[in-house]
Design an enzyme around this catalytic site. Structure first.
Site, PDB file in Angstrom:
ATOM      1  N   ALA A   1      -2.018  -0.698  -4.670  1.00 34.15           N
ATOM      2  CA  ALA A   1      -2.773  -0.442  -5.899  1.00 34.15           C
ATOM      3  C   ALA A   1      -3.468  -1.725  -6.332  1.00 34.15           C
ATOM      4  O   ALA A   1      -3.176  -2.817  -5.848  1.00 34.15           O
ATOM      5  CB  ALA A   1      -1.840   0.061  -6.994  1.00 34.15           C
TER       6      ALA A   1
ATOM      7  N   GLU B   1       6.886  -2.271  -4.044  1.00 36.88           N
ATOM      8  CA  GLU B   1       6.711  -2.293  -5.492  1.00 36.88           C
ATOM      9  C   GLU B   1       7.789  -3.076  -6.235  1.00 36.88           C
ATOM     10  O   GLU B   1       7.529  -3.636  -7.310  1.00 36.88           O
ATOM     11  CB  GLU B   1       6.650  -0.851  -6.030  1.00 36.88           C
ATOM     12  CG  GLU B   1       5.353  -0.109  -5.726  1.00 36.88           C
ATOM     13  CD  GLU B   1       5.368   0.594  -4.378  1.00 36.88           C
ATOM     14  OE1 GLU B   1       4.448   1.390  -4.139  1.00 36.88           O
ATOM     15  OE2 GLU B   1       6.289   0.343  -3.564  1.00 36.88           O
TER      16      GLU B   1
ATOM     17  N   GLY C   1       0.659   2.233  -2.675  1.00 46.62           N
ATOM     18  CA  GLY C   1      -0.123   3.464  -2.763  1.00 46.62           C
ATOM     19  C   GLY C   1      -0.762   3.855  -1.451  1.00 46.62           C
ATOM     20  O   GLY C   1      -1.018   5.039  -1.200  1.00 46.62           O
TER      21      GLY C   1
END
Length: 262
Positions: free
Chosen positions: A68, A136, A113
């Site tokens: 992302a 993440e 993502g």
């Protein structure tokens, strides 16, 4: 076809649409605008009967999608973070539930993502230089676009826990051994060829049956779906189609079937 700022769309003579995420200077990172463009692009696939299947890839040699856009992530609060996650989940589900085949052609990094949207596609083909991961936790967050669910479905709880809790990356060969990737090829040229080969094989089959396979397989992971009953219902529905009549007749007559999608 719509015009996009962050995507390139190309449809070939057989009806296969290639969607290329085109932000090479950002390693094709997914910002909000790109997510919305992906929504529009995949919706066209649902709406346009001339499109037979989708190959999703990233521009350049370094990355499929490297994650992302961190500058956007850094601004999230609890409330809009939840909405951010739900929006991505909704768009990625359109790839997962599409009745036309969706294949992720993974070149380079598929992280965060990027790994999540690859997993939302029905199949994943990777080059030798591909790297997968859900890093993440390095940012103090978790996968939010379906990664906790799909990675577990694809590779099992124990290894999914390890990858998401450590943030480690894995290479293409390990990803294939775990069941995350269907095929590994040498380079970009072979990647395109393998995706086209698979697409041509799938799109030569009964399209209504392909769509029902998608529904039934995805139903395995939906607690509201009674899988065996859904399969029996779909099987019965197939039996009333012109495609079923054509497929069985062609087999008995020892010829190739010509499916109409009806």
């Amino acid at each position: 076809m719509n015009e996009f700022d962050n995507l390139l769309l190309d449809i070939d003579s057989t009806g296969i649409l290639t969607i290329t995420i085109n932000r090479p200077d950002k390693l094709n990172a997914l910002n909000g605008d790109t997510i919305e463009e992906l929504r529009t692009a995949i919706q066209q696939v649902y709406d346009d009967p001339t499109i037979k299947g989708v190959i999703l890839t990233g521009s350049g040699e370094k990355a499929f999608v490297a994650g992302a856009d961190i500058s956007e992530l850094a601004q999230l609060t609890e409330v809009n973070g939840r909405k951010f996650s739900e929006r991505g989940q909704e768009v990625f589900a359109l790839f997962e539930n599409c009745h036309k085949p969706t294949i992720a052609a993974v070149n380079g990094f598929a992280l965060g993502g990027g790994c999540e949207i690859a997993m939302a596609c029905h199949m994943r083909i990777a080059t030798q230089n591909a790297r997968f991961g859900q890093p993440e936790v390095n940012l103090g967050i978790i996968p939010g676009y379906g990664g906790t669910q799909r990675l577990t479905q694809l590779i099992g709880k124990g290894k999914a826990m390890e990858l998401m809790m450590t943030g480690d990356m894995i290479g293409a060969d390990e990803a294939k051994a775990l069941g995350l990737v269907n095929h590994v090829v040498a380079g970009r040229e072979e990647l395109t060829a393998k995706c086209q080969e698979l697409m041509q094989k799938i799109t030569s089959k009964g399209p209504l049956a392909i769509g029902m396979v998608v529904d039934c397989v995805n139903g395995v992971f939906n607690p509201q779906v009674k899988g065996y009953q859904a399969e029996a219902n779909a099987f019965g529905s197939c039996c009333r189609t012109a495609d079923f009549k054509e497929g069985t007749a062609a087999f008995l007559e020892k010829r190739k079937p010509h499916f109409s999608g009806e």
